[in-house]
Scaffold this motif. Structure first.
Motif, short mmCIF file in Angstrom:
data_model
loop_
_atom_site.label_atom_id
_atom_site.label_comp_id
_atom_site.label_asym_id
_atom_site.label_seq_id
_atom_site.Cartn_x
_atom_site.Cartn_y
_atom_site.Cartn_z
N PHE A 14 0.82 -1.21 0.00
CA PHE A 14 0.00 0.00 0.00
C PHE A 14 0.86 1.26 0.00
O PHE A 14 0.56 2.23 -0.72
CB PHE A 14 -0.93 0.01 1.22
N LEU A 47 -1.91 4.41 -6.76
CA LEU A 47 -3.25 4.48 -6.17
C LEU A 47 -4.00 5.70 -6.66
O LEU A 47 -5.21 5.64 -6.93
CB LEU A 47 -3.15 4.49 -4.64
N ASP A 104 -12.79 2.75 -4.46
CA ASP A 104 -11.74 2.65 -3.44
C ASP A 104 -11.62 1.25 -2.87
O ASP A 104 -10.52 0.71 -2.72
CB ASP A 104 -12.02 3.65 -2.31
N LEU A 152 -8.25 -1.35 -3.03
CA LEU A 152 -7.61 -1.97 -1.87
C LEU A 152 -7.74 -3.49 -1.89
O LEU A 152 -6.78 -4.21 -1.60
CB LEU A 152 -8.22 -1.40 -0.58
N SER A 158 -5.55 -4.96 -4.77
CA SER A 158 -4.13 -4.88 -4.42
C SER A 158 -3.76 -5.90 -3.36
O SER A 158 -2.64 -6.41 -3.33
CB SER A 158 -3.79 -3.47 -3.92
N ALA A 172 -3.75 -1.69 6.01
CA ALA A 172 -4.13 -0.41 5.40
C ALA A 172 -4.08 0.72 6.42
O ALA A 172 -3.68 1.85 6.09
CB ALA A 172 -5.52 -0.52 4.79
N VAL A 178 -9.60 3.10 8.13
CA VAL A 178 -9.15 3.18 6.74
C VAL A 178 -10.01 4.16 5.95
O VAL A 178 -9.51 4.99 5.18
CB VAL A 178 -9.19 1.78 6.07
N PHE A 216 -7.12 6.73 5.48
CA PHE A 216 -6.22 6.20 4.46
C PHE A 216 -5.85 7.29 3.46
O PHE A 216 -6.71 8.04 2.99
CB PHE A 216 -6.85 5.02 3.73
N TRP A 229 -4.32 8.47 -0.18
CA TRP A 229 -4.20 7.97 -1.55
C TRP A 229 -3.10 8.67 -2.33
O TRP A 229 -2.78 8.26 -3.43
CB TRP A 229 -5.54 8.17 -2.27
#
Length: 268
Positions: free
Chosen positions: A95, A104, A114, A118, A121, A171, A258, A262, A264
């Motif tokens: 990540f 990303l 989104d 995630l 990946s 994450a 997340v 999170f 990006w």
């Protein structure tokens, strides 16, 4: 890394679905994973070696007093090591590196949502962790002469909960990890706490009651308890529900974090 596969499919007239988009992303991530030899060795081979250290530690313990054997100590620990190294630690790096490389950010400009980014990946690491956990479980059962689990649904449930939880926690950790280099360090506190406090090296039954009560609330503890309970048959219905509730609570909390935190785009 190509990030235009789903959109290109639509332009050619193909129907793009979440499943196909995540599969395309997972294939690309799998290719990149194969090129990173260092991460591959850490994820695939370290968990195969660590259970032997548990076996050495087990010789110094009176496992019979806790109602355990070397096998029922090593097997859950082996599964835990796979989840920590092949899933959690590996995904933190994935990540962070993809974020810093602007992968990303570019993926978000296409059709991918989104959660699809995630999930896609994370898929190679999740499949690797699943396969490795099953291989280690079978290997430990055969080499340590363990009988078949008395409640097979418990280790299956524990493994599945562990996979989802570790991906979500990865994450979360990635959200405050600045660089690919620091991604080798930021997972360590959670990994050390889990290995020492979640029953991988030292069963909770052998800890002081007050300390054991705290350790029961750690994220990896319910996973280890469910896997171990499948073989020992000592897990009551209330204890099973408590373990599941704890794992689900950590997973939901991680997913909420997340969604809120999170990042990006690269951290500057």
């Amino acid at each position: 890394m190509s990030t235009t596969t789903p959109s290109a499919s639509v332009r050619r007239g193909a129907i793009s679905t979440p499943r196909s988009r995540m599969a395309a992303l997972a294939r690309a991530e799998l290719t990149l994973m194969g090129r990173n030899k260092g991460a591959l060795i850490a994820a695939l081979f370290v968990p195969l070696v660590l259970p032997f250290s548990v076996k050495s530690a087990a010789k110094e313990m009176d496992l019979a007093e806790a109602g355990l054997t070397t096998g029922t100590l090593m097997l859950p620990a082996a599964v835990g090591f796979s989840l920590l190294f092949a899933v959690y630690s590996a995904l933190v790096g994935v990540f962070v590196v993809r974020r810093e490389e602007l992968v990303l950010k570019r993926l978000r400009t296409g059709e991918l949502r989104d959660v699809e980014i995630l999930t896609g990946s994370a898929m190679p690491a999740l499949l690797s962790g699943l396969a490795q956990s099953l291989l280690l479980a079978v290997g430990c059962a055969v080499l340590l002469d363990l009988s078949a689990p008395s409640a097979i649904h418990l280790p299956v449930l524990g493994l599945l909960l562990g996979l989802v939880m570790c991906a979500a926690l990865a994450a979360v950790t990635a959200s405050f990890t600045r660089t690919g280099e620091s991604a080798q360090v930021t997972p360590l506190p959670f990994m050390f706490v889990s290995m020492l406090g979640s029953g991988m090296f030292v069963p909770l039954e052998m800890l002081p009651d007050r300390l054991a009560s705290v350790c029961e609330l750690l994220p990896m503890t319910p996973v280890i308890n469910l896997v171990r309970g499948g073989w020992t048959g000592d897990l009551s219905g209330a204890e099973t529900l408590g373990a599941v509730a704890t794992a689900v609570a950590w997973t939901v909390l991680a997913m909420f974090a997340v969604r809120r935190r999170f990042r990006w785009e690269p951290r500057h």
